[in-house]
Design an enzyme around this catalytic site. Sequence first.
Site, PDB file in Angstrom:
ATOM      1  N   LYS A 113      43.006  25.518  23.166  1.00 11.76           N
ATOM      2  CA  LYS A 113      43.066  24.181  22.551  1.00 11.76           C
ATOM      3  C   LYS A 113      42.792  24.295  21.050  1.00 11.76           C
ATOM      4  CE  LYS A 113      42.276  21.263  26.554  1.00 11.76           C
ATOM      5  NZ  LYS A 113      43.512  20.688  27.060  1.00 11.76           N
ATOM      6  N   HIS A 159      42.841  10.387  28.271  1.00 11.69           N
ATOM      7  CA  HIS A 159      42.759  11.088  29.551  1.00 11.69           C
ATOM      8  C   HIS A 159      43.634  10.393  30.589  1.00 11.69           C
ATOM      9  CE1 HIS A 159      40.140  12.375  33.198  1.00 11.69           C
ATOM     10  NE2 HIS A 159      41.097  13.236  32.986  1.00 11.69           N
ATOM     11  N   MET A 165      50.911  18.035  33.522  1.00 16.58           N
ATOM     12  CA  MET A 165      50.579  16.736  32.922  1.00 16.58           C
ATOM     13  C   MET A 165      51.513  16.388  31.759  1.00 16.58           C
ATOM     14  SD  MET A 165      48.133  15.497  34.717  1.00 16.58           S
ATOM     15  CE  MET A 165      47.406  14.166  33.782  1.00 16.58           C
TER      16      MET A 165
HETATM   17  P1  NAD Z   1      49.447  23.242  33.184  1.00 18.46           P
HETATM   18  O1  NAD Z   1      48.940  24.622  33.320  1.00 18.46           O
HETATM   19  O2  NAD Z   1      50.340  22.701  34.233  1.00 18.46           O
HETATM   20  O3  NAD Z   1      50.200  23.066  31.798  1.00 18.46           O
HETATM   21  C1  NAD Z   1      49.737  23.567  30.594  1.00 18.46           C
HETATM   22  C2  NAD Z   1      50.925  23.811  29.716  1.00 18.46           C
HETATM   23  O4  NAD Z   1      50.449  24.162  28.427  1.00 18.46           O
HETATM   24  C3  NAD Z   1      51.827  24.948  30.184  1.00 18.46           C
HETATM   25  O5  NAD Z   1      53.164  24.519  30.208  1.00 18.46           O
HETATM   26  C4  NAD Z   1      51.617  26.014  29.131  1.00 18.46           C
HETATM   27  O6  NAD Z   1      52.771  26.810  28.914  1.00 18.46           O
HETATM   28  C5  NAD Z   1      51.297  25.166  27.919  1.00 18.46           C
HETATM   29  N1  NAD Z   1      50.596  25.903  26.876  1.00 18.46           N
HETATM   30  C6  NAD Z   1      49.591  26.778  27.001  1.00 18.46           C
HETATM   31  N2  NAD Z   1      49.243  27.247  25.784  1.00 18.46           N
HETATM   32  C7  NAD Z   1      50.056  26.663  24.890  1.00 18.46           C
HETATM   33  C8  NAD Z   1      50.180  26.746  23.482  1.00 18.46           C
HETATM   34  N3  NAD Z   1      49.401  27.545  22.774  1.00 18.46           N
HETATM   35  N4  NAD Z   1      51.121  25.989  22.888  1.00 18.46           N
HETATM   36  C9  NAD Z   1      51.912  25.185  23.599  1.00 18.46           C
HETATM   37  N5  NAD Z   1      51.832  25.071  24.926  1.00 18.46           N
HETATM   38  C10 NAD Z   1      50.913  25.811  25.565  1.00 18.46           C
HETATM   39  O7  NAD Z   1      48.131  22.330  33.041  1.00 18.46           O
HETATM   40  P2  NAD Z   1      47.958  20.778  33.344  1.00 18.46           P
HETATM   41  O8  NAD Z   1      47.468  20.584  34.720  1.00 18.46           O
HETATM   42  O9  NAD Z   1      49.159  20.046  32.885  1.00 18.46           O
HETATM   43  O10 NAD Z   1      46.734  20.415  32.379  1.00 18.46           O
HETATM   44  C11 NAD Z   1      46.905  20.247  31.016  1.00 18.46           C
HETATM   45  C12 NAD Z   1      45.716  19.504  30.449  1.00 18.46           C
HETATM   46  O11 NAD Z   1      45.598  18.241  31.084  1.00 18.46           O
HETATM   47  C13 NAD Z   1      44.389  20.190  30.657  1.00 18.46           C
HETATM   48  O12 NAD Z   1      43.566  19.966  29.535  1.00 18.46           O
HETATM   49  C14 NAD Z   1      43.813  19.498  31.871  1.00 18.46           C
HETATM   50  O13 NAD Z   1      42.411  19.533  31.928  1.00 18.46           O
HETATM   51  C15 NAD Z   1      44.296  18.100  31.621  1.00 18.46           C
HETATM   52  N6  NAD Z   1      44.375  17.238  32.824  1.00 18.46           N
HETATM   53  C16 NAD Z   1      44.869  17.716  33.971  1.00 18.46           C
HETATM   54  C17 NAD Z   1      44.936  16.886  35.086  1.00 18.46           C
HETATM   55  C18 NAD Z   1      45.523  17.387  36.387  1.00 18.46           C
HETATM   56  O14 NAD Z   1      45.430  16.656  37.378  1.00 18.46           O
HETATM   57  N7  NAD Z   1      46.120  18.547  36.409  1.00 18.46           N
HETATM   58  C19 NAD Z   1      44.504  15.553  34.996  1.00 18.46           C
HETATM   59  C20 NAD Z   1      44.040  15.081  33.773  1.00 18.46           C
HETATM   60  C21 NAD Z   1      43.971  15.934  32.689  1.00 18.46           C
END
Ligand code: NAD
Length: 736
Positions: free
Chosen positions: A420, A463, A337
């Site tokens: 988070k 979101h 995302m």
């Molecule tokens: P993802 O696993 O693809 O990406 C998460 C990223 O966060 C990774 O690159 C990771 O290295 C990084 N990260 C983890 N801990 C960290 C830290 N301490 N400091 C900096 N970076 C850190 O996950 P995603 O699918 O992109 O989801 C991210 C957020 O978006 C979540 O809260 C999820 O619920 C939300 N979200 C996801 C979707 C979806 O369709 N995947 C849709 C809407 C919202």
Amino acid sequence: MTYTNFTIDTDTDGLALVTWDMPDKSMNVFTAHVLEELNAIIDAVVADAAIKGVVFTSGKSTFSGGADLSMIKGMFTFQAEEKKKNPDTATEKLFALCGQMNGIFRKLETCGKPWVSAINGTCMGGAFELSLACHGRVASNVKSVKIALPEVKVGIFPGAGGTQRVPRLTNAQDALQMMTTGSSLTPQRAKAMGLVHELADPDKLIDAAKTMLKNGLKPVQPWDEKGFKVPGGGIWTPAAAQLWPAASGILRRETFGNYPGALAIVKCVYEGLQVPFDTGLKIEQRYFTQILQTTEAFSMIRSLFVSMQELGKGARRPAGIAKSKFAKIGVVGAGFMGASIAYVTAAAGIPVTLVDRDMDAATKGKAHSEGLVKDSVGKGRMTPEQGEALLALITPSADYNDLSDVKLVVEAVFEDRQVKKDVIEKVEAVLADDAIFASNTSTLPITGLAKNSKRPAQFIGIHFFSPVEKMMLTEVIMGKETGDAALATALDFVAAIKKTPIVVNDTRGFYVNRCVFRYIHEAYDMLIEGVPAAMIENAAKMAGMPVGPLSLNDEVAIDLSQKILKASIADLGEASVDPQHMTLINKLVDDLDRRGRKNGKGFYDYPAKPAKKSLWPGLKDLFPQKPADAFDVTVLKQRFLATIALEAARTMEEGIVTDPREADVGSILGFGFAPYTGGTLSYIDGMGVKAFVALCEKLAASYGDHFQPTALLQDMAAKGETFYGRFDPYAAREAA
Ligand code: NAD
């Protein structure tokens, strides 16, 4: 004579350049005043012997967006008022109003002097219909210029001569395709179809139009010439005998009979091509009058045109807070995302610092944008320089100190409370005092996350939906303590990246996912009852949903559904989840490892390309399936729409969503809720709350208590209210 919206400049050759340039508007649109002035200009041109011909163009970078919001709204207010005054004459008066543009355009094309439309930029709807009434059309050869008759997308159709002129200029098949889909044409395609005569470089456009006049352009349209033949020979030819049955079939396949506006286009073309042009215009006027009186047109225009524009322009933005300009944005979490959020931000011209745990992860996040840019440059949608400029705006980093000068941080790290919490603390340690922290969490309540913040008033949810590049909606989530400055900044950011926001108060699943999971859970119920899986998917599409619920669940991931169901049980108790749903999902995920598209097996099987996905045959064995004719497809369709709409009504009752426009627009942009209804609450208002309550009671008796109408709905039904009446968004705004 001077005009407010036009200037006229006649040269020594007697060629008048009429330039449409509305003051105080970024785009030209049709209003009652514009039509009045255009009418007067036609009269003036005819009366002035010195004028030999006219070039009509726009003084803006675009030609025109078509009809104005106020004009379209006015047609509905007019109807309602006339029906109140005298129902017997109301339709007749509406019919006269619907013929107004046609009358002016017809007068233009029969005025005896030649007109050329110089289409200098994007030209939509009524503006293209005006151009079609001109005897010549020269368009800019810039590929990004769009030409379209998109009315069908908001429930109506081109009712200012479009259905009659287009099929008299190009073959019926292309004409139908263009108008029933509302899709845009490049100038090149419009020329190939015969809808424009010439293309020219933007700086040579007016000269080319004048040359056309100097070369003796006849002030007579082809259809007004003796012996005119419709391209392709008209309706009574062997080719047409092939086309028309197929055209109806294709329309049915694409719309399932849900869009009266699209059907009216087919009727106008079919009937109009069999009669003289003026009779064709009358036919179009009749159908237009009829379509304007449909619930579909009313609801679609309200949600997809009026409300969408209002929300996009900040209808929910708190007053009295200066508009934010973003010199730089921070995105933390460069994963799936975060990488996309960085891309859409840079695409809007805003610099982004993209932070992840280490430089490798942050750089990988930027690589996503590099891939998209490469693709766009390859397809000619972006120049290499534009691509470079976009990429230069994204700075990967592993150092939180780089966020010290941003106005807004969007957090998109793992969906884990502890991770988070950590990130919130690290970001806030460096963030400027007035900066805003926004979380992109999809499941964790904002109020809970804000407990980790030292300044919960500046903590908010934004979101996004996946794929971020395509999805137009964002939910802006208000925590209990979120303040107006955070809301205003979040809305300014969403506007800057050209997405449509809805403002939602904090709740599990927010608005969109609460509705989406109702849709998916209804499909689980149907599977358990023995409805064939293909019938479940088809019934949903027939109800107007773009994606079947099982297919959607595969996209969302079945193990995510499992996680959410388990979280509900943990937080709200066993009774919050249907045990049969839990058993079904546990079986799919734990026993069969069917997690959805991501691991190539879910409700569907996903064979290697080019083979297409197909429903997993094993579903038949999980629950013995009954024959399709054991089920009434109408009831299946009602169950899908009613369960979602009921959930939307609950969110209003709970004060989660407070403005019906947001419930409607959010449902269409968020998960494609049957657009012809105008959205979840318009679906209820459209059939009447009383009828909806009766439908829910009937469904509850056979399919479970989740269909029981709520206290609010019962109350509204008893009082004869509607959502737009009881929660009138304009009254609320005026009172504020
Ligand atoms: P993802 O696993 O693809 O990406 C998460 C990223 O966060 C990774 O690159 C990771 O290295 C990084 N990260 C983890 N801990 C960290 C830290 N301490 N400091 C900096 N970076 C850190 O996950 P995603 O699918 O992109 O989801 C991210 C957020 O978006 C979540 O809260 C999820 O619920 C939300 N979200 C996801 C979707 C979806 O369709 N995947 C849709 C809407 C919202």
